[in-house]
Scaffold this active site. Structure first.
Site, mmCIF file in Angstrom:
data_model
loop_
_atom_site.group_PDB
_atom_site.id
_atom_site.type_symbol
_atom_site.label_atom_id
_atom_site.label_comp_id
_atom_site.label_asym_id
_atom_site.label_seq_id
_atom_site.Cartn_x
_atom_site.Cartn_y
_atom_site.Cartn_z
ATOM 1 N N ASP A 1 1.255 7.152 2.662
ATOM 2 C CA ASP A 1 2.683 6.813 2.692
ATOM 3 C C ASP A 1 3.405 8.035 2.159
ATOM 4 O O ASP A 1 3.291 8.358 0.974
ATOM 5 C CB ASP A 1 2.970 5.589 1.833
ATOM 6 C CG ASP A 1 4.412 5.113 1.916
ATOM 7 O OD1 ASP A 1 5.315 5.966 1.959
ATOM 8 O OD2 ASP A 1 4.639 3.899 1.932
ATOM 9 N N HIS B 1 0.566 3.685 5.779
ATOM 10 C CA HIS B 1 1.108 2.474 5.168
ATOM 11 C C HIS B 1 2.608 2.392 5.421
ATOM 12 O O HIS B 1 3.250 3.394 5.724
ATOM 13 C CB HIS B 1 0.828 2.528 3.663
ATOM 14 C CG HIS B 1 1.629 1.594 2.827
ATOM 15 N ND1 HIS B 1 2.781 1.974 2.166
ATOM 16 C CD2 HIS B 1 1.455 0.285 2.537
ATOM 17 C CE1 HIS B 1 3.257 0.947 1.485
ATOM 18 N NE2 HIS B 1 2.485 -0.085 1.694
#
Length: 431
Positions: free
Chosen positions: A300, A327
């Site tokens: 992320d 993510h």
């Protein structure tokens, strides 16, 4: 052309974005989620966009960092990290642990800095790309694919937010059982063409979620399936679920908390494990990889510190034979564009990325990014290839200004207490 990349101004605009009543193990999303929009303006007239979490502790760190970066060059990216490291973090804003929105673990000053820094790095890359007439993926070394595949992100959800809560309605309806989850997946496939499906678990007892995954497998034979309970299960429960679902899963994501528990599950389950919880910093990689605790890391860029760090992570994963994907948390189109650009540069991206974007009915862009056949086409326009809609930005910022402060920090447990005053965050493991 005058390409003076000196940063002359940095604009920080916190917004509140409508969020549907999606359920996770912590509770239900609040009706609005805070995000922070960063604009980096350079002397040659270029304006770059970035986006990150908008909770007050992120905003309070972003303001002094913006002051430190003004007057420096947008292409001096390495200095971003040193300047962020010199920016003090109020110790009272570090909660010790964070347990919201799918993010769980020890909260540190460095993690907080990286989450803020990510938006500045993306904004600088966007400004640099616009100034040079180059897309961000070229600045990152060039794309290896023209489209980036995303997965349908399925949630148990209520049809509406609680009565008396001001929220934007949608037409998705409730999904509280296997039939509701399958219908949600069918609509995702019809609307966006998704061919893989991820279910956010940890909401109901494991047997109910096993039944939901089996129903998905029956309805969509051959489609990759994932299940993510956000660490809500014990090791033994994780092993039970893995044994029940077996080859139906592409991977099982964060079934239990911590690297030791994940390593035990990985050794005994026979199902690949993915994580965005026990590997969230470079310092956490060694233990997880040497213990074979995870087979896929879900990056992320928001909390890894930007797009270039995401590339560094992907390179380390390749070295150890660990898969990589992405993510997602609640985000707008700026973040989706940034995710797509960096994903386009990562070799061996074999798993569709996560994205909440189809759930978001609001954006700050003049044109929403599109999913065609479950994928987003990589823009070759300068920078990120997106344009800010200032009217929409002003509208969502006005909502933030008008808020009494109750929504400026995401708190899923607080949303649950609207209908159940006795609700408390469940202890982990929950099952």
């Amino acid at each position: 052309m005058n390409r003076d990349l000196t940063i002359t101004d940095i604009r920080l605009t916190p917004v509140l974005v409508a969020d549907p009543p999606l359920l996770n193990t912590q509770g239900v999303h609040q009706p609005h989620t805070p995000r922070l929009i960063v604009e980096v303006v350079t002397a040659d007239g270029s304006t770059g966009l970035g986006e990150t979490y908008g909770d007050t502790k992120y905003l309070e760190l972003a303001r002094p960092l913006a002051d430190r970066l003004t007057g420096r060059r947008a292409d001096d990216l390495n200095r971003l990290f040193s300047e962020a490291g010199r920016t003090a973090v109020d110790a009272s804003r570090i909660s010790g642990r964070v347990d919201a929105g799918g993010l769980r673990g020890v909260q540190t000053a460095d993690k907080l800095r990286l989450s803020v820094l990510s938006a500045f790095e993306v904004a600088c890359l966007d400004a640099l790309g616009k100034s040079l007439g180059l897309p961000v993926h070229t600045l990152l070394g060039g794309k290896v694919r023209d489209t980036v595949e995303y997965s349908a992100y399925l949630f148990y959800r209520r049809a509406h937010h609680p009565e008396g809560v001001t929220a934007q309605e949608d037409d998705w309806g409730a999904a509280l059982d296997p039939a509701g989850v399958v219908e949600q997946a069918r609509r995702f496939k019809e609307r966006y063409g998704f061919t893989s499906f991820k279910l956010k678990g940890g909401v109901f007892p494991p047997d109910e979620e096993i039944a939901a995954v089996r129903a998905l497998a029956d309805a969509f034979p051959g489609h990759p399936l994932r299940l993510d309970p956000n660490g809500a299960w014990s090791v033994e429960t994780s092993l039970k679920v893995a044994g029940e679902l077996g080859s139906l899963l592409e991977y099982l994501e964060d079934p239990t908390l911590g690297t030791p528990g994940m390593a035990e599950v990985a050794a005994r389950a026979g199902v690949p494990l993915a994580t965005n919880m026990c590997v969230t910093t470079f310092a956490e990689i060694e233990e997880a990889f040497t213990r074979n605790a995870v087979q896929i890391v879900l990056s992320d860029h928001h909390y890894w510190g930007g797009l270039r760090n995401t590339q560094h992570l992907a390179a380390i994963c390749r070295t150890f034979g660990v898969g990589v994907s992405m993510h997602s948390n609640t985000h707008l189109g700026i973040s989706l564009a940034a995710m797509t650009h960096v994903a386009a540069t990562v070799p061996g991206l074999r798993h569709a990325c996560d994205s909440h974007y189809p759930w978001q009915s609001e954006d700050v862009l003049t044109e929403r990014l599109r999913f065609d056949d479950g994928a987003v086409r990589v823009s070759d326009a300068p920078g990120l290839g997106v344009e800010l809609d200032r009217d929409r930005l002003a509208l969502l910022h006005r909502r933030w200004l008008d808020d009494d402060g109750s929504l400026r920090d995401r708190d899923d447990a607080a949303a649950m207490r609207v209908t159940d005053p006795d609700w408390t965050t469940p202890p982990m493991p929950r099952w």
